[in-house]
Scaffold this motif. Structure first.
Motif, PDB file in Angstrom:
ATOM      1  N   GLY A  16     127.410  44.046  56.789  1.00 33.79           N
ATOM      2  CA  GLY A  16     127.550  43.682  55.380  1.00 33.79           C
ATOM      3  C   GLY A  16     126.511  44.267  54.444  1.00 33.79           C
ATOM      4  O   GLY A  16     126.235  43.715  53.380  1.00 33.79           O
ATOM      5  N   TRP A  17     125.948  45.419  54.801  1.00 36.60           N
ATOM      6  CA  TRP A  17     125.000  46.071  53.893  1.00 36.60           C
ATOM      7  C   TRP A  17     125.718  46.973  52.890  1.00 36.60           C
ATOM      8  O   TRP A  17     125.437  46.936  51.705  1.00 36.60           O
ATOM      9  CB  TRP A  17     123.996  46.916  54.689  1.00 36.60           C
ATOM     10  N   THR A  32     119.209  63.778  56.504  1.00 35.28           N
ATOM     11  CA  THR A  32     120.323  63.824  55.560  1.00 35.28           C
ATOM     12  C   THR A  32     120.374  62.466  54.878  1.00 35.28           C
ATOM     13  O   THR A  32     120.266  61.434  55.541  1.00 35.28           O
ATOM     14  CB  THR A  32     121.633  64.111  56.302  1.00 35.28           C
ATOM     15  N   VAL A  33     120.516  62.486  53.543  1.00 41.90           N
ATOM     16  CA  VAL A  33     120.490  61.233  52.792  1.00 41.90           C
ATOM     17  C   VAL A  33     121.831  61.055  52.082  1.00 41.90           C
ATOM     18  O   VAL A  33     122.340  61.984  51.440  1.00 41.90           O
ATOM     19  CB  VAL A  33     119.316  61.230  51.785  1.00 41.90           C
ATOM     20  N   PHE A  34     122.404  59.852  52.223  1.00 48.94           N
ATOM     21  CA  PHE A  34     123.659  59.514  51.555  1.00 48.94           C
ATOM     22  C   PHE A  34     123.418  58.382  50.564  1.00 48.94           C
ATOM     23  O   PHE A  34     122.623  57.470  50.821  1.00 48.94           O
ATOM     24  CB  PHE A  34     124.702  59.020  52.572  1.00 48.94           C
ATOM     25  N   CYS A  35     124.138  58.434  49.452  1.00 52.78           N
ATOM     26  CA  CYS A  35     124.170  57.314  48.523  1.00 52.78           C
ATOM     27  C   CYS A  35     125.389  56.466  48.908  1.00 52.78           C
ATOM     28  O   CYS A  35     126.507  56.979  48.981  1.00 52.78           O
ATOM     29  CB  CYS A  35     124.308  57.828  47.099  1.00 52.78           C
ATOM     30  N   CYS A  36     125.160  55.183  49.149  1.00 56.71           N
ATOM     31  CA  CYS A  36     126.255  54.292  49.559  1.00 56.71           C
ATOM     32  C   CYS A  36     126.398  53.137  48.586  1.00 56.71           C
ATOM     33  O   CYS A  36     125.409  52.696  47.975  1.00 56.71           O
ATOM     34  CB  CYS A  36     125.970  53.735  50.952  1.00 56.71           C
ATOM     35  N   LEU A  37     127.610  52.636  48.470  1.00 56.12           N
ATOM     36  CA  LEU A  37     127.835  51.459  47.636  1.00 56.12           C
ATOM     37  C   LEU A  37     127.391  50.234  48.433  1.00 56.12           C
ATOM     38  O   LEU A  37     127.752  50.083  49.606  1.00 56.12           O
ATOM     39  CB  LEU A  37     129.309  51.344  47.260  1.00 56.12           C
ATOM     40  N   ALA A  38     126.609  49.389  47.782  1.00 54.58           N
ATOM     41  CA  ALA A  38     126.071  48.222  48.479  1.00 54.58           C
ATOM     42  C   ALA A  38     127.038  47.050  48.380  1.00 54.58           C
ATOM     43  O   ALA A  38     127.762  46.903  47.389  1.00 54.58           O
ATOM     44  CB  ALA A  38     124.730  47.846  47.863  1.00 54.58           C
ATOM     45  N   ALA A  39     127.035  46.220  49.411  1.00 57.20           N
ATOM     46  CA  ALA A  39     127.831  44.979  49.348  1.00 57.20           C
ATOM     47  C   ALA A  39     127.227  44.092  48.252  1.00 57.20           C
ATOM     48  O   ALA A  39     126.004  44.043  48.109  1.00 57.20           O
ATOM     49  CB  ALA A  39     127.780  44.271  50.697  1.00 57.20           C
ATOM     50  N   THR A  42     124.026  41.849  48.469  1.00 57.71           N
ATOM     51  CA  THR A  42     122.701  42.441  48.668  1.00 57.71           C
ATOM     52  C   THR A  42     121.894  42.429  47.368  1.00 57.71           C
ATOM     53  O   THR A  42     120.678  42.601  47.387  1.00 57.71           O
ATOM     54  CB  THR A  42     122.786  43.907  49.148  1.00 57.71           C
ATOM     55  N   GLY A  43     122.612  42.285  46.253  1.00 60.72           N
ATOM     56  CA  GLY A  43     121.916  42.295  44.971  1.00 60.72           C
ATOM     57  C   GLY A  43     121.641  43.705  44.464  1.00 60.72           C
ATOM     58  O   GLY A  43     120.962  43.898  43.461  1.00 60.72           O
ATOM     59  N   HIS A  44     122.139  44.709  45.174  1.00 61.94           N
ATOM     60  CA  HIS A  44     121.956  46.109  44.756  1.00 61.94           C
ATOM     61  C   HIS A  44     123.321  46.736  44.486  1.00 61.94           C
ATOM     62  O   HIS A  44     124.323  46.322  45.073  1.00 61.94           O
ATOM     63  CB  HIS A  44     121.264  46.910  45.858  1.00 61.94           C
ATOM     64  N   ASP A  45     123.342  47.729  43.599  1.00 64.64           N
ATOM     65  CA  ASP A  45     124.584  48.475  43.391  1.00 64.64           C
ATOM     66  C   ASP A  45     124.756  49.525  44.495  1.00 64.64           C
ATOM     67  O   ASP A  45     125.856  49.772  44.971  1.00 64.64           O
ATOM     68  CB  ASP A  45     124.546  49.206  42.039  1.00 64.64           C
ATOM     69  N   ARG A  46     123.643  50.147  44.834  1.00 63.89           N
ATOM     70  CA  ARG A  46     123.685  51.245  45.807  1.00 63.89           C
ATOM     71  C   ARG A  46     122.543  51.109  46.798  1.00 63.89           C
ATOM     72  O   ARG A  46     121.500  50.542  46.471  1.00 63.89           O
ATOM     73  CB  ARG A  46     123.531  52.598  45.082  1.00 63.89           C
ATOM     74  N   LEU A  47     122.728  51.691  47.988  1.00 63.71           N
ATOM     75  CA  LEU A  47     121.649  51.772  48.975  1.00 63.71           C
ATOM     76  C   LEU A  47     121.645  53.191  49.540  1.00 63.71           C
ATOM     77  O   LEU A  47     122.683  53.867  49.553  1.00 63.71           O
ATOM     78  CB  LEU A  47     121.869  50.752  50.099  1.00 63.71           C
ATOM     79  N   ALA A  48     120.473  53.627  49.977  1.00 59.83           N
ATOM     80  CA  ALA A  48     120.367  54.970  50.564  1.00 59.83           C
ATOM     81  C   ALA A  48     120.355  54.862  52.082  1.00 59.83           C
ATOM     82  O   ALA A  48     119.692  53.992  52.640  1.00 59.83           O
ATOM     83  CB  ALA A  48     119.077  55.640  50.093  1.00 59.83           C
ATOM     84  N   VAL A  49     121.107  55.747  52.723  1.00 63.85           N
ATOM     85  CA  VAL A  49     121.036  55.867  54.185  1.00 63.85           C
ATOM     86  C   VAL A  49     120.413  57.223  54.498  1.00 63.85           C
ATOM     87  O   VAL A  49     120.872  58.254  54.013  1.00 63.85           O
ATOM     88  CB  VAL A  49     122.442  55.786  54.837  1.00 63.85           C
ATOM     89  N   LYS A  50     119.340  57.208  55.279  1.00 63.43           N
ATOM     90  CA  LYS A  50     118.735  58.472  55.727  1.00 63.43           C
ATOM     91  C   LYS A  50     118.986  58.612  57.221  1.00 63.43           C
ATOM     92  O   LYS A  50     118.619  57.739  58.011  1.00 63.43           O
ATOM     93  CB  LYS A  50     117.230  58.476  55.448  1.00 63.43           C
ATOM     94  N   VAL A  51     119.645  59.687  57.599  1.00 64.36           N
ATOM     95  CA  VAL A  51     119.924  59.951  59.013  1.00 64.36           C
ATOM     96  C   VAL A  51     119.014  61.089  59.460  1.00 64.36           C
ATOM     97  O   VAL A  51     119.039  62.176  58.874  1.00 64.36           O
ATOM     98  CB  VAL A  51     121.405  60.356  59.229  1.00 64.36           C
ATOM     99  N   ALA A 139     119.130  56.249  62.130  1.00 56.94           N
ATOM    100  CA  ALA A 139     119.310  56.090  60.679  1.00 56.94           C
ATOM    101  C   ALA A 139     118.605  54.854  60.142  1.00 56.94           C
ATOM    102  O   ALA A 139     118.413  53.870  60.850  1.00 56.94           O
ATOM    103  CB  ALA A 139     120.806  55.974  60.380  1.00 56.94           C
ATOM    104  N   MET A 140     118.239  54.944  58.875  1.00 59.15           N
ATOM    105  CA  MET A 140     117.707  53.741  58.233  1.00 59.15           C
ATOM    106  C   MET A 140     118.323  53.554  56.850  1.00 59.15           C
ATOM    107  O   MET A 140     118.827  54.498  56.235  1.00 59.15           O
ATOM    108  CB  MET A 140     116.190  53.798  58.159  1.00 59.15           C
ATOM    109  N   LEU A 141     118.261  52.305  56.425  1.00 54.94           N
ATOM    110  CA  LEU A 141     118.863  51.913  55.162  1.00 54.94           C
ATOM    111  C   LEU A 141     117.746  51.461  54.249  1.00 54.94           C
ATOM    112  O   LEU A 141     116.910  50.651  54.650  1.00 54.94           O
ATOM    113  CB  LEU A 141     119.804  50.746  55.440  1.00 54.94           C
ATOM    114  N   MET A 142     117.725  51.999  53.027  1.00 54.82           N
ATOM    115  CA  MET A 142     116.623  51.646  52.112  1.00 54.82           C
ATOM    116  C   MET A 142     117.129  51.590  50.670  1.00 54.82           C
ATOM    117  O   MET A 142     118.283  51.961  50.386  1.00 54.82           O
ATOM    118  CB  MET A 142     115.489  52.671  52.236  1.00 54.82           C
ATOM    119  N   GLU A 143     116.260  51.136  49.811  1.00 54.44           N
ATOM    120  CA  GLU A 143     116.540  51.079  48.377  1.00 54.44           C
ATOM    121  C   GLU A 143     116.943  52.474  47.876  1.00 54.44           C
ATOM    122  O   GLU A 143     116.332  53.467  48.257  1.00 54.44           O
ATOM    123  CB  GLU A 143     115.233  50.632  47.697  1.00 54.44           C
TER     124      GLU A 143
END
Ligand SMILES: Nc1ncnc2c1ncn2[C@@H]1O[C@H](COP(=O)(O)OP(=O)(O)OP(=O)(O)O)[C@@H](O)[C@H]1O
Ligand SMILES: [Mg+2]
Length: 258
Positions: A16-17, A32-39, A42-51, A139-143
């Motif tokens: 549910g991230w 590699t960094v992706f911009c993702c839509l946040a659930a 989470t209180g965020h519009d978007r989250l970054a995933v770095k692989v 991978a990690m998920l960050m602001e």
């Protein structure tokens, strides 16, 4: 093999991230960094995933400099955090030294765990770094630093007037001091790894960060980081002596008075 959306861990969705991948932000040497839509919760519009790239395709220049002195008691199951204390695993250390298959896998996990752990420590200390949320596998998920119009620009691409440049340079020196007080030196600081977001500098990209208590090249790395920042700000009218700044910080670090 390049990293694709399919390399984003499924668990980031199922836990549910994030709900969808919006766009690819950057596909670089190491990550590699992706911009993702946040659930929504989470209180965020978007989250970054770095692989991080798989070990066979990574090209960390001279990784020995960064790994030198680093405790390699990493777990190979991808669990969080680099163990920096406890019983050293001598066989694993030998595997790392020889860069055997198992050794390379340990290094790979070490980079990922290490970046996540460093962001956790620095964010908790109030540093201006993206807030890390979770990690899985490579991978990690960050602001996410950016908005619907795109990611925050790298400082490299920002023009500043003198007064603002002086303030930002001073702020970045305070960040470097705060990291040092948290036993961290970035080790690859440059205007490419500083994003300009909402009028302020945010520093990213910490997999190679070193612990100044453990790494014998710490003072050199600290001075290089400061010099890279000072060189960038020089055309905007910032005058600084990187060697002196590094030595003063190092002296206070050694005396425990940071
Ligand atoms: N949290 C974030 N929010 C927005 N953009 C980000 C974030 N993290 C990274 N980026 C973007 O992705 C790029 C690559 O990220 P990063 O520097 O962490 O990876 P890297 O492994 O060093 O890749 P490269 O080899 O391209 O430098 C950054 O320069 C930045 O533009
Ligand atoms: Mg980078």
């Amino acid at each position: 093999m390049s990293v694709t959306e399919s390399d984003i861990p499924e668990v980031f969705f199922s836990d549910g991230w994030i709900t969808a991948v919006e766009y690819l932000v950057s596909s670089g040497k190491e990550g590699t960094v992706f911009c993702c839509l946040a659930a929504p919760h989470t209180g965020h519009d978007r989250l970054a995933v770095k692989v991080h790239r798989s070990r066979d395709h990574r090209s960390f220049k001279n990784d020995a400099v960064y790994l030198s002195g680093r405790a390699m008691g990493v777990s190979l199951d991808g669990s969080r955090g680099l163990k920096s204390s406890g019983m050293p695993d001598r066989r694993l250390e030998r595997a790392v030294t020889k860069r055997s298959k198992r050794g390379k896998a340990a290094i790979q996990h070490s980079w990922i765990n290490h970046e996540f752990n460093t962001l956790q420590v620095l964010h908790q200390a109030g540093a201006r770094v993206p807030e890390p949320f979770t990690m899985s596998g490579h991978a990690m998920l960050m602001e996410y630093l950016g908005d619907a119009d795109g990611p925050a620009p790298q400082l490299k691409h920002v023009a500043l007037e003198r007064q603002r440049a002086v303030e930002m340079f001073t702020g970045l020196m305070r960040e470097i001091e705060l990291w040092l007080a948290c036993d961290r030196i970035h080790g690859d600081l440059s205007p490419f790894n500083i994003l300009y977001w909402q009028g302020r500098a945010m520093v990213i990209d910490f997999p190679q960060a070193v612990n100044p208590h453990e790494n014998p090249d710490s003072l050199l790395l600290l001075e290089r980081d400061i010099r890279n920042v000072a060189t960038y700000f020089q055309p905007f009218g910032v005058v600084a002596d990187p060697t002196r700044i590094a030595q003063e910080l190092w002296y206070r670090f050694m005396r425990g008075t940071l």
